[in-house]
Design a protein around this motif. Structure first.
Motif, mmCIF file in Angstrom:
data_model
loop_
_atom_site.group_PDB
_atom_site.id
_atom_site.type_symbol
_atom_site.label_atom_id
_atom_site.label_comp_id
_atom_site.label_asym_id
_atom_site.label_seq_id
_atom_site.Cartn_x
_atom_site.Cartn_y
_atom_site.Cartn_z
ATOM 1 N N VAL A 105 -34.849 -4.682 12.129
ATOM 2 C CA VAL A 105 -36.342 -4.353 12.237
ATOM 3 C C VAL A 105 -36.663 -3.880 10.887
ATOM 4 O O VAL A 105 -37.920 -3.636 11.037
ATOM 5 N N CYS A 106 -36.007 -3.642 9.977
ATOM 6 C CA CYS A 106 -36.617 -2.783 8.779
ATOM 7 C C CYS A 106 -35.594 -3.228 7.584
ATOM 8 O O CYS A 106 -34.595 -2.632 7.513
ATOM 9 N N ARG A 107 -36.173 -4.090 6.856
ATOM 10 C CA ARG A 107 -35.400 -4.453 5.583
ATOM 11 C C ARG A 107 -36.197 -4.061 4.413
ATOM 12 O O ARG A 107 -37.211 -4.700 4.296
ATOM 13 N N ALA A 108 -35.812 -3.537 3.489
ATOM 14 C CA ALA A 108 -36.316 -3.179 2.169
ATOM 15 C C ALA A 108 -35.468 -3.442 1.100
ATOM 16 O O ALA A 108 -34.187 -2.973 0.993
ATOM 17 N N GLU A 138 -24.606 -8.186 8.495
ATOM 18 C CA GLU A 138 -24.230 -7.060 9.371
ATOM 19 C C GLU A 138 -25.615 -7.100 10.160
ATOM 20 O O GLU A 138 -25.679 -6.796 11.532
ATOM 21 N N SER A 139 -26.768 -7.126 9.530
ATOM 22 C CA SER A 139 -28.140 -7.032 10.022
ATOM 23 C C SER A 139 -28.879 -8.492 10.676
ATOM 24 O O SER A 139 -29.445 -8.535 11.305
ATOM 25 N N GLY A 140 -28.442 -9.258 10.095
ATOM 26 C CA GLY A 140 -28.808 -10.609 10.774
ATOM 27 C C GLY A 140 -29.975 -11.181 9.929
ATOM 28 O O GLY A 140 -30.586 -11.972 10.185
ATOM 29 N N VAL A 141 -30.209 -10.357 8.779
ATOM 30 C CA VAL A 141 -31.414 -10.523 8.159
ATOM 31 C C VAL A 141 -30.999 -11.029 6.647
ATOM 32 O O VAL A 141 -30.460 -10.415 6.150
ATOM 33 N N LYS A 158 -32.544 -19.205 6.202
ATOM 34 C CA LYS A 158 -32.001 -18.077 4.935
ATOM 35 C C LYS A 158 -31.327 -17.020 5.586
ATOM 36 O O LYS A 158 -30.755 -16.177 5.017
ATOM 37 N N HIS A 159 -31.222 -16.908 7.108
ATOM 38 C CA HIS A 159 -30.797 -15.626 7.618
ATOM 39 C C HIS A 159 -29.370 -15.994 8.067
ATOM 40 O O HIS A 159 -28.626 -14.970 8.417
ATOM 41 N N GLU A 160 -28.990 -17.248 8.312
ATOM 42 C CA GLU A 160 -27.721 -17.625 8.691
ATOM 43 C C GLU A 160 -27.349 -19.063 8.513
ATOM 44 O O GLU A 160 -28.081 -19.882 8.338
ATOM 45 N N VAL A 161 -26.032 -19.195 8.625
ATOM 46 C CA VAL A 161 -25.699 -20.753 8.391
ATOM 47 C C VAL A 161 -24.859 -21.000 9.822
ATOM 48 O O VAL A 161 -24.167 -19.970 10.423
ATOM 49 N N ILE A 162 -24.402 -22.059 10.186
ATOM 50 C CA ILE A 162 -23.694 -22.564 11.225
ATOM 51 C C ILE A 162 -22.507 -23.436 10.756
ATOM 52 O O ILE A 162 -22.626 -24.147 9.698
#
Length: 261
Positions: free
Chosen positions: A84-87, A160-163, A192-196
């Motif tokens: 919920v918070c990425r900087a 780890e964060s999924g972001v 851009k957050h994950e690949v399959i």
């Protein structure tokens, strides 16, 4: 006095956000050459997004990433990485000049740091069981075994964060683990957050040829995905013997080879 917050929870959330921002700004103000080299990682974005700042931010063209059509790796420093918070901040050409960092140094540091980052690898079956075990069993989905790769399943890869975790697929340890369990495998950039990833043998056995996979990705990108989260419509294939990623075209088995340095 005008009421700025409806309740204490809203005030607490705003105060927490302000404190986080102040903490990040304090860290950023203390950046130096070593801090950049110790914390930079490659972040994967679309070519279209890169066009907006390509004259300010260098791209990382090592590990063969430059040949992954439609995708660009940029140097990024993440100060805070939570769901919920990425900087974060991009490493610009001006920063490189200010800290006397060469392109080669930046590339080597970024990919070295990525190797030390945690990644997540979870099967779609496992995700189904975690959301609704009863429904999964009714659908005949077998309960996944811990730490055992099932070539008949598809897997989500992220950080780890999924972001902004699509870069996890560049982790050589993860690639080796997938190759050991699958042999060759396809990489579907879901965002851009994950690949399959899916075993190439599995995809071929159920009729998912390169054209079908490319059509699947482009359709989801066009109809489901938020445009700002799009990575690319292209699909990639990892060759377990050569340890190369190949850009797959809709008209052929594979495209350009991408070799890791």
């Amino acid at each position: 006095m005008e009421r700025l917050f409806d309740d204490g929870n809203e005030f607490d959330a705003a105060l927490s956000e302000a404190m986080n921002r102040a903490s990040v700004e304090d860290i950023a103000s203390k950046m130096d050459r070593q801090f950049v080299l110790d914390n930079v990682i490659p972040e994967l974005i679309s070519v279209e997004e890169y066009d907006d700042f390509k004259f300010k931010v260098p791209y990382l063209n090592t590990h063969g990433i430059e040949n992954m059509e439609g995708v660009v790796a940029i140097p990024t420093i993440v100060f805070k990485d939570e769901p919920v918070c990425r900087a974060s901040t991009k490493v610009t050409g001006d920063m490189m000049m200010s800290f006397d960092i060469s392109k080669k140094e930046l590339e080597e540091a970024a990919f070295k740091n990525l190797e030390n980052k945690e990644y997540k690898l979870q099967s779609l079956n496992s995700m189904m069981f975690s959301l609704d075990p009863d429904l999964a069993q009714m659908m005949g989905i077998p309960e996944p075994e811990n730490d055992t790769l099932n070539p008949a399943d598809m897997y989500v890869v992220t950080n780890e964060s999924g972001v902004k975790g699509s870069n996890a697929i560049l982790n050589s340890e993860l690639q080796a683990r997938l190759a050991e369990g699958f042999g060759d495998f396809y990489i579907l950039p879901s965002s851009k957050h994950e690949v399959i990833v899916i075993s190439a043998d599995m995809a071929d056995s159920i009729g998912h040829d390169p054209k079908g996979l490319c059509d699947m990705v482009s359709t989801i990108n066009a109809t489901v995905l938020d445009p700002k989260d799009k990575l690319t419509d292209n699909v990639f294939r990892y060759d377990s013997e050569t340890e190369c990623i190949q850009t797959v075209s809709a008209d052929s088995e594979s495209g350009q080879n991408i070799e890791r340095d």
